[in-house]
Design an enzyme around this catalytic site. Sequence first.
Site, mmCIF file in Angstrom:
data_model
loop_
_atom_site.group_PDB
_atom_site.id
_atom_site.type_symbol
_atom_site.label_atom_id
_atom_site.label_comp_id
_atom_site.label_asym_id
_atom_site.label_seq_id
_atom_site.Cartn_x
_atom_site.Cartn_y
_atom_site.Cartn_z
ATOM 1 N N ASP A 66 0.808 -1.218 0.000
ATOM 2 C CA ASP A 66 0.000 0.000 0.000
ATOM 3 C C ASP A 66 0.840 1.265 0.000
ATOM 4 O O ASP A 66 0.357 2.341 -0.343
ATOM 5 C CB ASP A 66 -0.840 0.061 1.289
ATOM 6 C CG ASP A 66 -2.115 -0.743 1.201
ATOM 7 O OD1 ASP A 66 -2.615 -0.930 0.085
ATOM 8 O OD2 ASP A 66 -2.606 -1.171 2.256
HETATM 9 C C1 GLC Z 1 -1.773 -4.120 5.278
HETATM 10 C C2 GLC Z 1 -2.966 -4.124 4.368
HETATM 11 C C3 GLC Z 1 -2.709 -4.953 3.148
HETATM 12 C C4 GLC Z 1 -1.427 -4.559 2.492
HETATM 13 C C5 GLC Z 1 -0.270 -4.577 3.465
HETATM 14 C C6 GLC Z 1 1.012 -4.065 2.876
HETATM 15 O O1 GLC Z 1 -1.609 -5.354 5.870
HETATM 16 O O2 GLC Z 1 -4.110 -4.603 5.029
HETATM 17 O O3 GLC Z 1 -3.768 -4.826 2.247
HETATM 18 O O4 GLC Z 1 -1.188 -5.434 1.428
HETATM 19 O O5 GLC Z 1 -0.596 -3.784 4.578
HETATM 20 O O6 GLC Z 1 0.976 -2.706 2.632
HETATM 21 C C1 GLC Z 2 -1.364 -0.678 4.952
HETATM 22 C C2 GLC Z 2 -0.019 -0.421 5.530
HETATM 23 C C3 GLC Z 2 0.036 0.790 6.348
HETATM 24 C C4 GLC Z 2 -0.672 1.946 5.717
HETATM 25 C C5 GLC Z 2 -2.047 1.530 5.279
HETATM 26 C C6 GLC Z 2 -2.799 2.615 4.620
HETATM 27 O O1 GLC Z 2 -2.202 -1.162 5.910
HETATM 28 O O2 GLC Z 2 0.441 -1.499 6.309
HETATM 29 O O3 GLC Z 2 1.372 1.094 6.606
HETATM 30 O O4 GLC Z 2 -0.711 2.991 6.609
HETATM 31 O O5 GLC Z 2 -1.926 0.485 4.403
HETATM 32 O O6 GLC Z 2 -1.949 3.486 3.986
#
Ligand code: GLC
Ligand code: GLC
Length: 822
Positions: free
Chosen positions: A487
């Site tokens: 993300d």
């Molecule tokens: C969090 C989110 C997931 C994403 C991951 C890496 O676990 O829930 O959707 O792939 O972060 O950013």
């Molecule tokens: C995923 C990531 C986190 C981020 C979120 C939304 O869950 O793990 O670091 O803040 O996405 O951006």
Amino acid sequence: MRYGHFDDERREYVISQPDTPLPWINYLGMEGYFGIISNTAGGYSFLSDARLRRLTRYRYNNVPADAGGRYIYIRDDSTGEYWSPTWQPTQTALESYECRHGLSYTTIASTYNGIRAETLYYVPLGETLEVWRLRLTNLGDEPRELSLFSSVEFCLWDAQDDATNFQRNFSTGEVEVVDGVIYHKTEYRERRGHFAYFACSEPLAGFDTSRDAFLGPYRGWDRPLAVERGTAGNSVANGWSPHGSHHVRLTLGPREEREVVFLLGYWENQPDMKFDPPDSQIIDKRGVRPVIEHWLRAETVDDGLEQLRARWSELLSTVQVETPDSHTNRMINTWNPYQCVATFNIGRSASSFESGVDRGLGFRDTNQDLLGFIHAMPERARQRLLDVASTQLANGGAYHQYQPLTKRGNDSIGSGFNDDPLWLVLSVAAYLKETGDVAILDELVPFDSDPATASPLLDHLRRSVRYTLDRRGPHGLPLIGRADWNDCLNLNSFSESPGESFQTAAIRDDGNAESVFIAGQFVLAADELAAIGLRLGHTEDAAELREWSDAMKAAVVAHGWDGAWFLRAYDDAGHPVGSSTNDEGQIYIEPQGMCVLAGIGLDDGRARRSLDSVSERLSTRHGEVLLQPAYTRYRPELGEISSYPPGYKENAGIFCQTNAWIMIAEAMTGDAGAAFEYYRRINPSAREDISEVHRCEPYVYAQMIAGRDAATPGEAKNSWLTGTAAWNFVAMTQWILGIRPEHDGLRIDPVIPAAWPGFTATRRFRGATYRIRVRKPVGVTGRVRKLMVDGVRLDGIVIPPAAPGSSVEVDATVESELDVAS
Ligand code: GLC
Ligand code: GLC
């Protein structure tokens, strides 16, 4: 250091000290009514949706932490002294304390001042209520005069609104108290047909429904005025904060034991049966009363717990293993599948780290959570697949999440994550392999929840693949969009405004930045879809998919290989990301995992080389970090990833889910030692002895463990709701133990550590039960060379599905490569 221990026999984690480093929680409910409960009875409950249908309040980021929950106060009426038998909120120095987190139930027991109190909390199967059963014992020889006060703080349904919209909410709260039952009915007078209730098995000495009357001015949960005074105020909430508290007086004879049951529940009435009498504003209780009476009975409570236990035994019996490693056994047999059910049910919405208002069910998360869930409850998995596919967009793209209550997609945590649609192909493929239920592909499923657009599920999968195919960049690799699985790798954001969300702010340019991760994922998905097509006799489709997959593989080899590992991406300016030519962020873990999973580089040494690079550059004793070197300054061209301090989260934290991909990749290349070692490092049970470092619960995976660049290496965060649960279950059961469902049957292909003499397992698969014994000479690694099925040698290692209801004896012999050669 430990704060408790595993009771493997009872499938419980036993916490023996209340002040754990963080609240160590459990989940109540498996179907629709859910709650989180901490080891000191903190937490809250909701119906299906932690944001939209919240029953009770909880304050995140509060001090002290985890204040507010399912509290019972005990008061010695002869002295006026009172305490919390769950330690919080009074924090009285209890003489003994023990919390047992079991499978969908929790008990908290303590003794103080000659009184033993044990409270059991659970949600009965098929009900929308939770039971709190308090067992009180007078350990002394004198009779005791006691008062009990229960306490819950109601939420005005929408948790987000409840925490922000005070100008309205301080005026809307309404309750009824009838026959000792407290009904919370805010907004029932208008458009809601549902209410909450709080009941008690004993006659009441009094009650309170106004929080402020119960606590008294400027007081917290640790010293409610009603409890201190020893009498409830019989307050009726009008606006402000509706609350539920029963006051029960009882005399406990010498050595006497008593049970008191409290029920907190949710009920919905049909629109034409809301009021009784119909022209009044009084809740019609004819539906709910019998349910309350039933569940207040001690025998019903006992039976309900038995049914819950039986349900869990049944569910867990689908996969049971006995290996030489006790940490593996306890995780695979109990805690890992248990966590998979929680992630399936709760998504990323409600935990100690997820506030319940931010996120519903993520498209990518849900599809991955299914991987660890399908075998346990295939019918519910099927429904979920159809639900999530119904939110897919007609162009093949996806909303990033949907709200479980409405089942409608929304953009509130962003959109345009280009990996999203491909996960649907992978989850459906896994479902088909587990169940053989190809009929699901013909199910008519809408796009964007619009019934007029319904088309077969298979068409959805094709559009997922097409979505990627139609969005490729200058190197023929998939465009990343807002981000892919990571993300925080935002190659199109260029955000410079403080506080601007990387998830929802406009994407500036979407035509250049490419993802090697999505390329690997595309190859995997296209190959899965081709295999499905072939089985359906769609040979042309399958051939076309294979061509696309081959072309993508070629693009990865030509433009996605850095020399010793797979590149991560190309940024908007066309510069490589995750390359030795970068000053920081030279190697990322995700493409090494995903490309090898897709089979890229298995035949030309690239796969092995990339995994060696992971081991050389990303390995720590707490797990494999996401990237190295960590980014030390903010880089607008990379986005959120560089916003985290080095060693945390996506910026070189140990993002545990990615470690499972590497385990699988190692197993695919036959490196049993590495695959298991990576498994062991992040196994929470194996980390129990360093609980003071790890800090999160030792019975479930956390999303992240701080990496080597962090100030606190080894410290876990974001426990419970993580794709790590499903992926680790898949990595261990299907790739390391190698018991892998395939379209044609059950493959037995273990890649187990040299030190093991083998293992045994029971696996239910398409209705038959397989009893599997794997034998291997100690000191070597190798693959299965001989497979006996019911005494007959099988040609190959894929056992065709046996008749449902039958039992199959499987004997597998692993030989080392050397023995085979000689
Ligand atoms: C969090 C989110 C997931 C994403 C991951 C890496 O676990 O829930 O959707 O792939 O972060 O950013
Ligand atoms: C995923 C990531 C986190 C981020 C979120 C939304 O869950 O793990 O670091 O803040 O996405 O951006």
